[in-house]
Motif scaffolding. Structure first.
Motif, PDB file in Angstrom:
ATOM      1  N   ASP A  71     -10.316  -4.691 -25.302  1.00 11.18           N
ATOM      2  CA  ASP A  71     -10.218  -5.869 -26.158  1.00 11.18           C
ATOM      3  C   ASP A  71     -11.394  -6.789 -25.872  1.00 11.18           C
ATOM      4  O   ASP A  71     -11.643  -7.143 -24.708  1.00 11.18           O
ATOM      5  N   ARG A  72     -12.124  -7.160 -26.920  1.00 15.64           N
ATOM      6  CA  ARG A  72     -13.235  -8.105 -26.825  1.00 15.64           C
ATOM      7  C   ARG A  72     -14.272  -7.694 -25.784  1.00 15.64           C
ATOM      8  O   ARG A  72     -14.741  -8.512 -24.992  1.00 15.64           O
ATOM      9  N   GLY A  73     -14.575  -6.420 -25.747  1.00 14.76           N
ATOM     10  CA  GLY A  73     -15.608  -5.926 -24.844  1.00 14.76           C
ATOM     11  C   GLY A  73     -15.164  -5.741 -23.407  1.00 14.76           C
ATOM     12  O   GLY A  73     -15.990  -5.549 -22.521  1.00 14.76           O
ATOM     13  N   LEU A  74     -13.863  -5.803 -23.147  1.00 13.47           N
ATOM     14  CA  LEU A  74     -13.340  -5.635 -21.798  1.00 13.47           C
ATOM     15  C   LEU A  74     -12.390  -4.446 -21.741  1.00 13.47           C
ATOM     16  O   LEU A  74     -11.484  -4.339 -22.561  1.00 13.47           O
ATOM     17  N   LEU A  75     -12.604  -3.575 -20.776  1.00 16.65           N
ATOM     18  CA  LEU A  75     -11.684  -2.478 -20.499  1.00 16.65           C
ATOM     19  C   LEU A  75     -10.759  -2.941 -19.383  1.00 16.65           C
ATOM     20  O   LEU A  75     -11.232  -3.366 -18.324  1.00 16.65           O
ATOM     21  N   THR A  76      -9.456  -2.895 -19.637  1.00 16.77           N
ATOM     22  CA  THR A  76      -8.480  -3.309 -18.632  1.00 16.77           C
ATOM     23  C   THR A  76      -7.635  -2.109 -18.234  1.00 16.77           C
ATOM     24  O   THR A  76      -7.068  -1.433 -19.094  1.00 16.77           O
ATOM     25  N   ILE A  77      -7.582  -1.860 -16.935  1.00 17.92           N
ATOM     26  CA  ILE A  77      -6.728  -0.809 -16.374  1.00 17.92           C
ATOM     27  C   ILE A  77      -5.712  -1.506 -15.489  1.00 17.92           C
ATOM     28  O   ILE A  77      -6.079  -2.201 -14.539  1.00 17.92           O
ATOM     29  N   SER A  78      -4.439  -1.360 -15.825  1.00 16.53           N
ATOM     30  CA  SER A  78      -3.399  -1.996 -15.025  1.00 16.53           C
ATOM     31  C   SER A  78      -2.239  -1.025 -14.843  1.00 16.53           C
ATOM     32  O   SER A  78      -2.117  -0.041 -15.557  1.00 16.53           O
ATOM     33  N   GLY A  79      -1.418  -1.324 -13.871  1.00 11.68           N
ATOM     34  CA  GLY A  79      -0.275  -0.471 -13.601  1.00 11.68           C
ATOM     35  C   GLY A  79       0.412  -0.857 -12.312  1.00 11.68           C
ATOM     36  O   GLY A  79       0.243  -1.977 -11.811  1.00 11.68           O
ATOM     37  N   GLU A  80       1.158   0.091 -11.805  1.00 11.36           N
ATOM     38  CA  GLU A  80       1.900  -0.157 -10.574  1.00 11.36           C
ATOM     39  C   GLU A  80       1.996   1.129  -9.775  1.00 11.36           C
ATOM     40  O   GLU A  80       2.232   2.196 -10.329  1.00 11.36           O
ATOM     41  N   ARG A  81       1.799   1.022  -8.473  1.00  8.08           N
ATOM     42  CA  ARG A  81       1.975   2.156  -7.573  1.00  8.08           C
ATOM     43  C   ARG A  81       3.083   1.798  -6.595  1.00  8.08           C
ATOM     44  O   ARG A  81       3.032   0.764  -5.931  1.00  8.08           O
ATOM     45  N   GLY A  82       4.085   2.657  -6.547  1.00 11.12           N
ATOM     46  CA  GLY A  82       5.232   2.411  -5.687  1.00 11.12           C
ATOM     47  C   GLY A  82       4.941   2.675  -4.224  1.00 11.12           C
ATOM     48  O   GLY A  82       4.004   3.378  -3.864  1.00 11.12           O
ATOM     49  N   ALA A  83       5.769   2.093  -3.386  1.00 12.47           N
ATOM     50  CA  ALA A  83       5.635   2.283  -1.945  1.00 12.47           C
ATOM     51  C   ALA A  83       6.196   3.637  -1.542  1.00 12.47           C
ATOM     52  O   ALA A  83       7.136   4.139  -2.149  1.00 12.47           O
ATOM     53  N   VAL A  84       5.607   4.208  -0.517  1.00 12.50           N
ATOM     54  CA  VAL A  84       6.102   5.461   0.044  1.00 12.50           C
ATOM     55  C   VAL A  84       6.735   5.123   1.383  1.00 12.50           C
ATOM     56  O   VAL A  84       6.072   4.608   2.285  1.00 12.50           O
ATOM     57  N   GLN A  85       8.012   5.375   1.494  1.00 16.67           N
ATOM     58  CA  GLN A  85       8.738   5.069   2.712  1.00 16.67           C
ATOM     59  C   GLN A  85       8.897   6.329   3.559  1.00 16.67           C
ATOM     60  O   GLN A  85       9.120   7.407   3.021  1.00 16.67           O
ATOM     61  N   PRO A  86       8.799   6.185   4.876  1.00 18.29           N
ATOM     62  CA  PRO A  86       8.991   7.358   5.735  1.00 18.29           C
ATOM     63  C   PRO A  86      10.433   7.863   5.647  1.00 18.29           C
ATOM     64  O   PRO A  86      11.348   7.109   5.331  1.00 18.29           O
ATOM     65  N   ASP A  87      10.605   9.148   5.906  1.00 16.35           N
ATOM     66  CA  ASP A  87      11.932   9.756   5.852  1.00 16.35           C
ATOM     67  C   ASP A  87      12.735   9.548   7.134  1.00 16.35           C
ATOM     68  O   ASP A  87      13.812  10.082   7.286  1.00 16.35           O
ATOM     69  N   ALA A  88      12.207   8.757   8.029  1.00  8.24           N
ATOM     70  CA  ALA A  88      12.872   8.531   9.310  1.00  8.24           C
ATOM     71  C   ALA A  88      14.108   7.649   9.127  1.00  8.24           C
ATOM     72  O   ALA A  88      14.402   7.155   8.049  1.00  8.24           O
ATOM     73  N   SER A  89      14.807   7.439  10.218  1.00  8.01           N
ATOM     74  CA  SER A  89      16.022   6.627  10.180  1.00  8.01           C
ATOM     75  C   SER A  89      15.691   5.160   9.914  1.00  8.01           C
ATOM     76  O   SER A  89      14.538   4.764   9.859  1.00  8.01           O
ATOM     77  N   ASP A  90      16.723   4.348   9.786  1.00 12.55           N
ATOM     78  CA  ASP A  90      16.557   2.933   9.467  1.00 12.55           C
ATOM     79  C   ASP A  90      15.813   2.156  10.544  1.00 12.55           C
ATOM     80  O   ASP A  90      15.321   1.065  10.282  1.00 12.55           O
TER      81      ASP A  90
END
Length: 146
Positions: A71-90
C-alpha cells in the motif's frame, strides 16, 4: 553481593530496556538499510529485470498467520509466531531464551517502479518469498541504433 546486581539477570534487564526503547522509537516505515538489529523476520531484498524479490526468514511461523500487503509504496509483512514450550514437567526453568515469539511487523519501502498489482507470495521451508513486478516503463529495453 554487589549493590549493582540485585539478583536478577542483568542481560535480561538490558534486553527488556532495549525492547521498551524500540517500542517507543519503532513502528515507522523504513528501508532495509535502516532496519534495527534483531528485527524479525530477517529479510533479503534483490531485483531481477522483471521484479523485486523479498525473502523473509520466518521459521516456525504458520503461513495462515502471515499477512502481506502493499500500500502506497510500502510492503508490510506481519504475523505471529507462537512460543515453543519444553516438554518437561511444570518445574522446568528457562535459563536463556533467544528465539523470538509473539507478533511482528516489518515495513519495507519499495522503489517507485514497483507495480502493486503484480505481487505474489509463497511460504516454503520457513521462508516467505514475495515477488513484486516492475512497471513496464521501468524495464530495461534495447534501443536500435539507426
Amino acid at each position: 553481593m554487589s549493590d549493582l546486581y540485585s539478583g536478577t539477570d542483568l542481560f535480561s534487564e538490558f534486553d527488556r530496556l532495549q525492547q521498551q526503547m524500540a517500542g517507543l522509537l519503532g513502528g515507522f516505515p523504513s528501508s532495509i538499510r535502516s532496519a534495527r538489529f534483531g528485527a524479525f523476520p530477517q529479510i533479503n531484498i534483490g531485483a531481477t529485470d522483471d521484479s523485486i524479490e523479498v525473502v523473509a526468514s520466518a521459521p516456525g511461523v504458520d503461513p495462515a498467520r502471515l499477512d502481506v500487503t502493499v500500500d502506497r509504496g510500502l510492503l508490510t509483512i506481519s504475523g505471529e509466531r507462537g512460543a515453543v514450550q519444553p516438554d518437561a514437567s511444570d518445574d522446568a526453568r528457562t535459563y536463556a531464551q533467544e528465539r523470538f515469539n509473539g507478533t511482528f511487523r516489518r515495513v519495507i519501502e519499495l522503489p517507485q517502479h514497483a507495480d502493486p498489482d503484480k505481487v505474489t507470495a509463497r511460504y516454503t521451508n520457513g521462508c516467505l518469498s514475495v515477488s513484486i513486478g516492475k512497471r513496464e516503463t521501468s524495464k530495461p529495453r534495447a534501443i536500435t541504433v539507426q
